[in-house]
Write an enzyme that holds these catalytic residues in place. Structure first.
Site, mmCIF file in Angstrom:
data_model
loop_
_atom_site.group_PDB
_atom_site.id
_atom_site.type_symbol
_atom_site.label_atom_id
_atom_site.label_comp_id
_atom_site.label_asym_id
_atom_site.label_seq_id
_atom_site.Cartn_x
_atom_site.Cartn_y
_atom_site.Cartn_z
ATOM 1 N N LYS A 111 0.482 -0.948 0.391
ATOM 2 C CA LYS A 111 -0.210 -0.362 -0.203
ATOM 3 C C LYS A 111 0.482 1.306 0.386
ATOM 4 O O LYS A 111 2.157 1.168 0.570
ATOM 5 C CB LYS A 111 -0.939 -0.410 0.904
ATOM 6 C CG LYS A 111 -1.744 1.164 1.223
ATOM 7 C CD LYS A 111 -2.533 1.318 2.730
ATOM 8 C CE LYS A 111 -3.713 2.148 2.635
ATOM 9 N NZ LYS A 111 -4.597 1.494 3.958
ATOM 10 N N SER A 186 -9.539 1.486 3.168
ATOM 11 C CA SER A 186 -9.399 2.715 2.323
ATOM 12 C C SER A 186 -7.203 2.355 1.413
ATOM 13 O O SER A 186 -7.311 2.496 0.008
ATOM 14 C CB SER A 186 -7.868 3.490 2.773
ATOM 15 O OG SER A 186 -6.837 2.804 3.722
ATOM 16 N N SER A 210 -9.701 -0.721 7.103
ATOM 17 C CA SER A 210 -9.488 -0.988 5.350
ATOM 18 C C SER A 210 -8.224 -1.649 4.932
ATOM 19 O O SER A 210 -7.543 -2.316 3.737
ATOM 20 C CB SER A 210 -8.557 0.702 4.855
ATOM 21 O OG SER A 210 -8.660 1.917 5.715
#
Length: 536
Positions: A111, A186, A210
């Site tokens: 990420k 996210s 997330s």
């Protein structure tokens, strides 16, 4: 109190007016006869601060010879049609140890809030620009040491501030099963890339769901482990007490394998100080592989959190799919029954109160009182915020600043109160886990929603996420391990594909005691080995 001197050097910029200005900020005054003495003390402090800021920063070293940065580039859209890649690179172990690790030959995406030295970090935003990390995150190093091949950075929603995948400055990340729909946030790119088969596995971050939201939306296994089990060193923080890193994979076994390689105290991040050292981390994947009857859950007690099924936004089809999965756990030998945890319904409120006030403090002051590695290059881009930063901020980011500033003025003790209420929530779950081996809920109350429009005003963008984290965010407050597992698919009933027959995944969330990941994995593995979720 320790001071280095009471005699400042000549030429100090600190004068009486400096002291008066600070007193004005504090809303206090100092007696006239004492002002010069406090000026001298402040001037001495100024000298020390100036000297420290001029020192070279102390940064975790990176072995660029063993792990060279190669083929670093921004991907063209024609090679990034789901907009899931933030940046591409090729980094792997060039030493003789490269074929000995757990991940030899495995490709991994990180990420884009996880630092990789010399690879730009976008964080899904234009709120800040130009960040190029000076260090590798601990998880970056551990993946490389385990033989993994990092092939790029996965898109992150705008500063991690969206549970749906429409907020990134690089454009909406498309759901692998249905274009025009959320891949979850996210860690949106992390979920999409694994589901698309572009990487074998990925790492996301999870402050309110997330990892679990995109894993659920993309039909993956996603784990938010026990707080601190994976060090958060050199990763972009929302708020230190809810920050978690987590593995995202196709299977439970792969998830266990990835956790095995990246877990354990790194002696830098204080979140990890309660975790075992890496050598003492359980061999999660080996435990699963050695089960003589992997589909047998006899003797296991599983509690359905009653309140998780009663929230207003729950799609009744998700509820039915979840209860069917619970019946299948019962068929595997487990005792499954409902357990009431009334304070579960207050979890999202407490999470909101803590996360908005604490993140405002973190964004404006840094994370005070923490031991670890501070990302000074990121702090330097965020402080002080200017109008041009604000104009580029996503709606949720602006909302956090507004809520945080309002709380600081009108509810100055809200953060402290929410900290105590978080412990009350943990105690409530622990009381249930004293009776049950694991607790279960639907991961999300509804399937992935269609993207909001680019030109939508703030409320329509937020409306796509109402109630989304009802079952996930509380476990960020309490630190319990929580894993999502795909258990079926449901037909789309809104947006451009309504009536098309296209179906999207539903997830089961399994929650365990602190550091009881092995138990969580065992339950998930038994269900996974006994069912084909895509046909359900």
């Amino acid at each position: 109190m320790s001071v280095t001197s009471v005699d400042p050097r000549a030429g100090t910029p600190v004068d009486i007016n400096t002291v008066k200005d600070i007193c004005s900020t504090l809303g206090v005054t100092i007696r006239d006869g004492e002002q010069d003495e406090y000026r001298r003390l402040l001037a001495v402090f100024h000298e020390s601060a100036e000297e420290m800021m001029a020192m070279p920063d102390y940064i975790p070293p990176v072995d660029l010879q063993r792990f060279p940065r190669e083929n670093v580039y921004y991907p063209e859209e024609k090679h990034n049609d789901h907009r899931a890649w933030a940046w591409r690179c090729s980094i792997q172990d060039k030493s003789d140890k490269s074929k000995l690790g757990l991940f030899a030959g495995k490709t991994v995406a990180l990420k884009d809030v996880i630092s990789v030295k010399d690879v730009p970090m976008l964080m899904g935003t234009e709120f800040v620009k130009g960040l190029i990390p000076s260090a590798d995150a601990t998880v970056t190093t551990r993946i490389l040491e385990a033989g993994g091949h990092i092939t790029g950075k996965a898109v992150c929603e705008n500063l991690c501030h969206s549970g749906t995948s429409h907020s990134a400055a690089t454009g909406p990340v498309e759901n692998p099963f249905a274009r025009g729909y959320s891949s979850g946030g996210s860690s949106s790119g992390s979920g999409a890339l694994v589901a698309l088969g572009e990487v074998d596995m990925s790492i996301g971050t999870d402050q309110g769901g997330s990892v679990r939201i995109p894993a659920c939306n993309c039909g993956l296994v996603g784990l938010k482990p026990t707080f601190g089990l994976i060090p958060y060193t050199s990763c972009g923080s929302m708020e230190p007490t809810v920050d978690h890193l987590g593995p995202m994979t196709h299977t439970v076994w792969d998830n266990a394998l990835l956790l095995e390689a990246i877990a354990g105290n790194d002696n830098i991040d204080d979140r990890s100080f309660g975790a075992p050292l890496p050598a003492a981390v359980p061999k999660y994947s080996k435990t699963l592989a050695n089960l003589s009857r992997p589909k047998d859950l006899s003797g296991m007690k599983i509690g359905i959190i009653s309140e998780a099924l009663a929230i207003p936004v729950m799609d009744p089809r998700v509820r039915a799919t979840f209860l069917h999965a619970a019946e299948q756990l019962k068929a595997l030998g487990a005792t499954v029954s409902e357990v009431s945890i009334p304070f579960h319904l207050k979890g999202p409120m407490v999470w909101t109160g803590l996360s908005k006030t604490a993140e405002y403090v973190t964004k404006t002051s840094g994370a005070p009182g923490r031991r670890g590695h501070a990302m000074l290059e990121l702090s330097g881009l965020i402080h002080d915020m200017k109008q041009e930063n604000w104009d580029k901020a996503y709606v949720s980011t602006k909302n956090i600043y507004l809520n945080g500033a309002y709380a600081a003025k009108n509810f100055p003790h809200l953060l402290a109160k929410c900290t105590n209420l978080s412990r009350q929530l943990r105690d409530a779950y622990d009381a249930a886990l004293a009776e049950y081996d694991v607790l279960i809920t639907p991961t999300l109350p509804y399937i992935a929603t269609s993207h909001s429009k680019t030109d939508d005003t703030p409320l329509p963008k937020i409306a796509k996420q109402v109630g989304l984290t009802s079952a996930t965010c509380g476990f960020n407050l309490t630190g319990h391990p929580a894993l999502t597992l795909p258990i079926g698919k449901l037909e789309i009933q809104e947006g451009p594909l309504k009536g098309s027959g296209v179906k999207l995944p539903v997830g089961l969330q399994i929650v365990g005691k602190w550091f009881a990941e092995e138990t969580v994995f065992r339950v998930a593995y038994a269900w996974e080995q006994s069912n084909d979720w895509k046909s359900l």
